[in-house]
Design a protein around this motif. Structure first.
Motif, mmCIF file in Angstrom:
data_model
loop_
_atom_site.group_PDB
_atom_site.id
_atom_site.type_symbol
_atom_site.label_atom_id
_atom_site.label_comp_id
_atom_site.label_asym_id
_atom_site.label_seq_id
_atom_site.Cartn_x
_atom_site.Cartn_y
_atom_site.Cartn_z
ATOM 1 N N TRP A 30 60.149 131.342 -7.147
ATOM 2 C CA TRP A 30 59.246 130.575 -8.014
ATOM 3 C C TRP A 30 59.730 129.146 -8.183
ATOM 4 C CZ3 TRP A 30 54.691 132.359 -8.210
ATOM 5 C CH2 TRP A 30 54.467 133.728 -8.168
ATOM 6 N N LYS A 31 61.035 128.956 -8.250
ATOM 7 C CA LYS A 31 61.582 127.603 -8.360
ATOM 8 C C LYS A 31 61.250 126.798 -7.099
ATOM 9 C CE LYS A 31 65.818 125.158 -9.502
ATOM 10 N NZ LYS A 31 67.239 125.280 -9.854
ATOM 11 N N ASP A 34 57.572 125.882 -7.286
ATOM 12 C CA ASP A 34 57.354 124.811 -8.262
ATOM 13 C C ASP A 34 57.797 123.457 -7.730
ATOM 14 O OD1 ASP A 34 56.236 126.485 -10.122
ATOM 15 O OD2 ASP A 34 58.105 126.776 -11.244
ATOM 16 N N GLU A 38 51.860 119.560 -4.974
ATOM 17 C CA GLU A 38 50.565 120.233 -4.953
ATOM 18 C C GLU A 38 49.669 119.747 -3.821
ATOM 19 O OE1 GLU A 38 48.601 120.229 -8.708
ATOM 20 O OE2 GLU A 38 50.347 121.015 -9.759
#
Length: 51
Positions: A30-31, A34, A38
C-alpha cells in the motif's frame, strides 16, 4: 508478454508492470501504491492483465 509469462512473473512474486518492467514490491504494498503519481499510467497490475 503471453499470459503464461505474466503468470510466471506473479508466481515469482512480482506484482506490477511499470514501464514494461516487472516490479516486485518488497515491503508495504500500500505504501508503494500511495507513492505512485495518480497521473502515471505506466503501472499495470499483473493479475488484472491475466484476467
Amino acid at each position: 508478454m503471453t499470459k503464461e509469462q505474466i503468470q510466471q512473473c506473479i508466481e515469482e512474486g512480482h506484482h506490477f508492470l511499470r514501464n514494461g518492467e516487472d516490479v516486485k514490491v518488497d515491503g508495504d504494498l500500500w505504501k508503494f501504491l500511495d507513492s505512485l503519481d495518480e497521473e502515471d499510467n505506466s503501472v499495470v497490475l499483473l493479475e488484472y492483465i491475466v484476467k
